[in-house]
Structures are given as C-alpha cells and as structure tokens.
Scaffold this motif. Structure first.
Motif, PDB file in Angstrom:
ATOM      1  N   GLY A 134      56.353  10.372 -61.450  1.00 32.68           N
ATOM      2  CA  GLY A 134      55.224   9.454 -61.533  1.00 32.68           C
ATOM      3  C   GLY A 134      54.015  10.017 -62.253  1.00 32.68           C
ATOM      4  N   LEU A 135      53.864  11.325 -62.248  1.00 31.24           N
ATOM      5  CA  LEU A 135      52.658  11.942 -62.806  1.00 31.24           C
ATOM      6  C   LEU A 135      52.847  12.453 -64.227  1.00 31.24           C
ATOM      7  N   THR A 136      54.084  12.374 -64.742  1.00 30.68           N
ATOM      8  CA  THR A 136      54.348  12.958 -66.065  1.00 30.68           C
ATOM      9  C   THR A 136      54.802  11.898 -67.069  1.00 30.68           C
ATOM     10  N   GLN A 137      54.742  12.282 -68.315  1.00 33.59           N
ATOM     11  CA  GLN A 137      55.343  11.497 -69.391  1.00 33.59           C
ATOM     12  C   GLN A 137      56.329  12.400 -70.120  1.00 33.59           C
ATOM     13  N   SER A 138      57.304  11.763 -70.784  1.00 36.02           N
ATOM     14  CA  SER A 138      58.266  12.506 -71.611  1.00 36.02           C
ATOM     15  C   SER A 138      58.927  13.655 -70.863  1.00 36.02           C
ATOM     16  N   LEU A 139      59.314  13.398 -69.634  1.00 40.18           N
ATOM     17  CA  LEU A 139      59.976  14.436 -68.838  1.00 40.18           C
ATOM     18  C   LEU A 139      61.352  14.710 -69.414  1.00 40.18           C
ATOM     19  N   CYS A 140      61.622  15.965 -69.768  1.00 41.28           N
ATOM     20  CA  CYS A 140      62.961  16.269 -70.282  1.00 41.28           C
ATOM     21  C   CYS A 140      63.448  17.622 -69.798  1.00 41.28           C
ATOM     22  N   TYR A 141      64.759  17.747 -69.776  1.00 41.11           N
ATOM     23  CA  TYR A 141      65.408  18.942 -69.236  1.00 41.11           C
ATOM     24  C   TYR A 141      66.463  19.411 -70.208  1.00 41.11           C
ATOM     25  N   TYR A 142      66.590  20.736 -70.336  1.00 37.28           N
ATOM     26  CA  TYR A 142      67.642  21.311 -71.165  1.00 37.28           C
ATOM     27  C   TYR A 142      68.192  22.545 -70.475  1.00 37.28           C
ATOM     28  N   ARG A 143      69.505  22.636 -70.397  1.00 34.30           N
ATOM     29  CA  ARG A 143      70.118  23.841 -69.841  1.00 34.30           C
ATOM     30  C   ARG A 143      70.577  24.697 -71.012  1.00 34.30           C
ATOM     31  N   GLU A 144      69.900  25.834 -71.194  1.00 35.26           N
ATOM     32  CA  GLU A 144      70.215  26.732 -72.304  1.00 35.26           C
ATOM     33  C   GLU A 144      70.946  27.938 -71.738  1.00 35.26           C
ATOM     34  N   ASP A 145      72.254  28.000 -71.919  1.00 35.77           N
ATOM     35  CA  ASP A 145      73.079  29.063 -71.320  1.00 35.77           C
ATOM     36  C   ASP A 145      72.757  29.217 -69.828  1.00 35.77           C
ATOM     37  N   HIS A 146      71.951  30.230 -69.513  1.00 39.05           N
ATOM     38  CA  HIS A 146      71.667  30.468 -68.090  1.00 39.05           C
ATOM     39  C   HIS A 146      70.239  30.109 -67.707  1.00 39.05           C
ATOM     40  N   ARG A 147      69.581  29.327 -68.553  1.00 40.88           N
ATOM     41  CA  ARG A 147      68.187  28.981 -68.243  1.00 40.88           C
ATOM     42  C   ARG A 147      68.006  27.480 -68.049  1.00 40.88           C
ATOM     43  N   ASN A 148      67.186  27.146 -67.069  1.00 36.91           N
ATOM     44  CA  ASN A 148      66.682  25.782 -66.929  1.00 36.91           C
ATOM     45  C   ASN A 148      65.399  25.669 -67.735  1.00 36.91           C
TER      46      ASN A 148
END
Lengths: 160, 108
Positions: A134-148
């Motif tokens: 609710g408080l953010t815009q353009s929320l995105c996630y990427y899993r890069e090998d072993h990183r969130n």
C-alpha cells in the motif's frame, strides 16, 4: 568535456551540481540494527522531505527489513547481512534491499488484502506485506542466484 | 525492558508508554509486560501513547494481543497517538477496532 557540452548533453539538461540525500548501509539482519539504520536514515532525510513522507518511508523499510531479519536470514543460508540503498529522485524515493537469505515466497508479492478482521479473534499478524504494497509504487523482486533483490519507490512531498 | 509508567486509581489504570519506538526490537517484551500489567489491574486501561513516535506491524500485533488478553467489557483507550502511530492503525483498519484518540495536531 567542456561545461557547455555537459549542459547540452540531453533533452533535459540539468545542472551537474545538484545534491540530494542518499543512504546506503550494509547491516546485520537483526531488529536492533534495523532500528539503528532507520534512526540514521530519518536524520538523513528529515531536512529534505515532509514528516508525513518520512513516516511512510520509515514504516515500509521497517516492514521489509524486519521480514528479512525474521524470515530470510533465519533459514541457515547466507551471511545474515542485508544491503539497503535509498536514492531521492524526481519520481520518488527509490529503495532497494538485498540479502542472501532464503528465497522470498511468491505469495508475498501477490496483491494482498488485509487479514480478515474477526472481532472475536483479531489477527495479530499478516499486516506487513499489505502495508508494503500500500505504501509503495513499482514494487518488484528479482532472485539473482543466491540473493533476494527487492526494489520500490515511495512517493514524496518535498520540503519547501 | 520496555519502559511503562503506571498510574493507578480506583477507577482506572493509566499506563504511559515511555518508549520512542514500538518496533520489532521490542514488540515481544512490550506485549508480555503490558499484558501482565493490564491483567493484574482488571480495570479500564488508558494507554498514553504521546511519547511513541514510531510503530510498525509488530508493534501493532503487540497492541492487538494485549486487547485480546483483556476481557471484552473492559475498555482499552489508546490516547495521544502521534501521526506515525495513527497511520498504522488507519491503514490496517484497526482504527475501527480500537478506541483511539489521536493527538490534536494532525499532519494528514
């Protein structure tokens, strides 16, 4: 490059000297260090944005980082450290949080409703991702090998 | 230990929350301590929140747990909510569940 060339370098030339607050921190994923980072961040951005914006920024970052501390960093994988970076841009406060703990469950990013409010048995949790969404815009996630890698923007009102 | 200042009269108990932040670093201890206080009192509780400048969802969870620990008929008033704390109650619709009294100077 001559000064005049830089000034004419794009369709929207801007003075090269503009200074805006940024914040970068590598911290151990535990609630005390999260609290310290948020306190320092508040001092950094307080001169630039309204108290209302600052409250929203602090709340969403608390929710994200506490989730990392509580879930991701406790799965016995990774270093237990996370990286936080906030940049104040024209379109909002761009935030990125990365960690090398367990993978973020896909459910967290699906559109969330509030947990059902049963007056006889009130929910004590399940508010975190609802608040983040609710408080953010353009929320995105990427899993890069072993990183969130989680990134989003918090809209801001500038202090005049 | 979370700092809670208790002023008890015959009719009610006023608990001043003397902490600037109710966050994940303190939420569990805050919940346990406050629950112990309100259960011992067995009378209406007014929680003075003026000194709390920040609360996250773990702090909200602690408040809900304390509310649930009290018998339903016993009032729990949250008085003097600062804008950051009021926001969390409002965004989660918990402002309709709790008896909250924001501080007079609202920023939103």
């Amino acid at each position: 490059m001559a000064h005049t060339e830089r000034q004419n370098a794009g369709p929207d030339p801007r003075p090269a000297t503009r200074v805006r607050p940024m914040f970068h921190r590598v911290l151990h994923a535990d609630p005390q260090e999260v609290r310290r980072a948020l306190t320092d961040l508040r001092a950094r951005f307080a001169p630039a944005i309204t108290a209302d914006t600052l409250g929203r920024l602090e709340l969403v970052l608390a929710e994200v980082m506490n989730n990392v501390a509580e879930h991701s960093a406790t799965q016995g994988v990774g270093s237990g450290a996370m990286h936080l970076c906030i940049v104040m841009q024209d379109g909002g406060l761009s935030c990125a949080i990365t960690d090398d703990g367990g993978k973020l469950p896909a459910d967290c990013l699906k559109p969330r409703n509030l947990p059902a409010i049963d007056p006889l048995d009130l929910p004590e949790g399940g508010f975190g991702w609802f608040l983040i969404q609710g408080l953010t815009q353009s929320l995105c996630y990427y899993r890069e090998d072993h990183r969130n890698c989680l990134a989003f923007t918090v809209p801001y009102q500038q202090l005049s | 230990m979370p700092k809670l200042i208790i002023n008890e009269t015959e009719a009610q108990m006023v608990v001043i929350v003397d902490e600037a932040r109710i966050d994940a670093a303190i939420a569990t201890r805050f919940k346990d301590r406050l629950r112990e206080i309100v259960l011992r009192g067995r009378k209406p509780v007014q929680l003075d929140m003026r000194r709390v400048d920040f609360m996250d969802s773990s702090g909200l969870g602690a408040m809900i747990a304390v509310r649930k620990a009290l018998p339903e008929a016993l009032p729990l008033v949250l008085d003097g909510l600062t804008p950051n704390v009021e926001r969390v109650f409002r965004l989660t619709r918990m402002d309709g569940v709790f008896d909250i009294r924001p501080v007079a100077t609202q920023q939103e």
